[in-house]
Design an enzyme around this catalytic site. Structure first.
Site, PDB file in Angstrom:
ATOM      1  N   PHE A   8       0.879  -1.259   0.227  1.00 27.50           N
ATOM      2  CA  PHE A   8       0.053  -0.122   0.114  1.00 27.50           C
ATOM      3  C   PHE A   8       0.764   1.225  -0.015  1.00 27.50           C
ATOM      4  CE2 PHE A   8      -2.006  -3.221   2.401  1.00 27.50           C
ATOM      5  CZ  PHE A   8      -3.547  -3.423   1.503  1.00 27.50           C
ATOM      6  N   ASP A   9       0.358   2.275  -0.854  1.00 27.37           N
ATOM      7  CA  ASP A   9       0.916   3.502  -0.728  1.00 27.37           C
ATOM      8  C   ASP A   9       0.328   4.269   0.406  1.00 27.37           C
ATOM      9  OD1 ASP A   9       2.076   6.230  -1.587  1.00 27.37           O
ATOM     10  OD2 ASP A   9       0.046   6.706  -1.778  1.00 27.37           O
ATOM     11  N   LEU A  10       0.880   5.423   1.078  1.00 27.28           N
ATOM     12  CA  LEU A  10       0.303   5.888   2.353  1.00 27.28           C
ATOM     13  C   LEU A  10      -0.670   7.136   2.087  1.00 27.28           C
ATOM     14  CD1 LEU A  10       0.198   5.762   5.340  1.00 27.28           C
ATOM     15  CD2 LEU A  10       2.453   7.193   5.650  1.00 27.28           C
TER      16      LEU A  10
END
Length: 215
Positions: A8-10
């Site tokens: 996941f990107d943040l």
């Protein structure tokens, strides 16, 4: 069969911090002759801060001074302007309980990443966290995704990278993983479509249904 790894990107994917990033930019550039528009700054979200700033700065010393101004504002206002997106906490708790390996792949620095995760209640939700400092090359290149694979012991052909920017989609594709575009971030569907994501998500809770058929 082992569960696929979930990457996941943040910012803009798990946490709603776009308002913070824009306010930091506006504070940092206040009073300067050259400054990005909101659209120009948003286009660079997902890449390292110094990369974004360099376009609008005169030299390396100017970049570092601007990093300092940006981070001064971020340090004061992070908690006020950072919240988890709907369904993120419950869906990640479900994924962990179901045995999915999980990792963060972000261009944010280590300290602010940790502080952001702790603030929104995600501090213990990931098996691996890859931040800006840990690779020489960054998104949209594949190196951060590869590092997350290595830390998870994951097979790239059985991993999914969820992100809100074209930079995430390009990095995932270059690393050989499937990608899912988050439509709740600052990028439009048309802007994301140029990076050819494998899946589309209108809300984070849709990840459960996607994973039922994911191979």
């Amino acid at each position: 069969m082992p569960r696929p790894a979930l990457l996941f990107d943040l910012d803009g994917t798990l946490i709603d911090s776009i308002g913070l990033l824009l306010e930091c930019m506006q504070y940092a550039f206040a009073g300067r002759d050259r400054a990005p528009t909101t659209a120009e700054w948003v286009a660079g979200i997902g890449t390292p801060l110094r990369t974004q700033l360099s376009t609008w700065c005169t030299d390396a010393a100017d970049v570092e001074a601007m990093v300092g101004r940006y981070r001064d504002y971020q340090d004061l206002h992070l908690e006020r302007l950072t919240t988890p997106f709907p369904d993120v906490l419950a869906t990640l708790r479900w994924a962990r309980e179901a045995g999915y390996p999980t990792a963060i792949v972000t261009s944010k620095g280590k300290g602010m990443t940790r502080r952001s995760l702790d603030h929104v209640g995600l501090g213990d939700s990931f098996d691996a966290v890859v931040t800006f400092e840990e690779t020489t090359r960054h998104k949209p290149l594949p190196d951060p995704v590869w590092l997350a694979h290595a830390r998870l012991g994951a097979n790239a052909s059985a991993a999914l990278f969820v992100g809100d920017s074209p930079h995430d989609m390009h990095a995932g594709r270059a690393a050989g993983v499937k990608t899912a575009a988050a439509l709740w971030g600052p990028f439009t569907r048309d802007e994301l479509a140029v990076a050819a994501p494998d899946y589309w998500l209108s809300g984070f809770g849709e990840l459960r249904n996607l994973l039922r058929d994911f191979q």
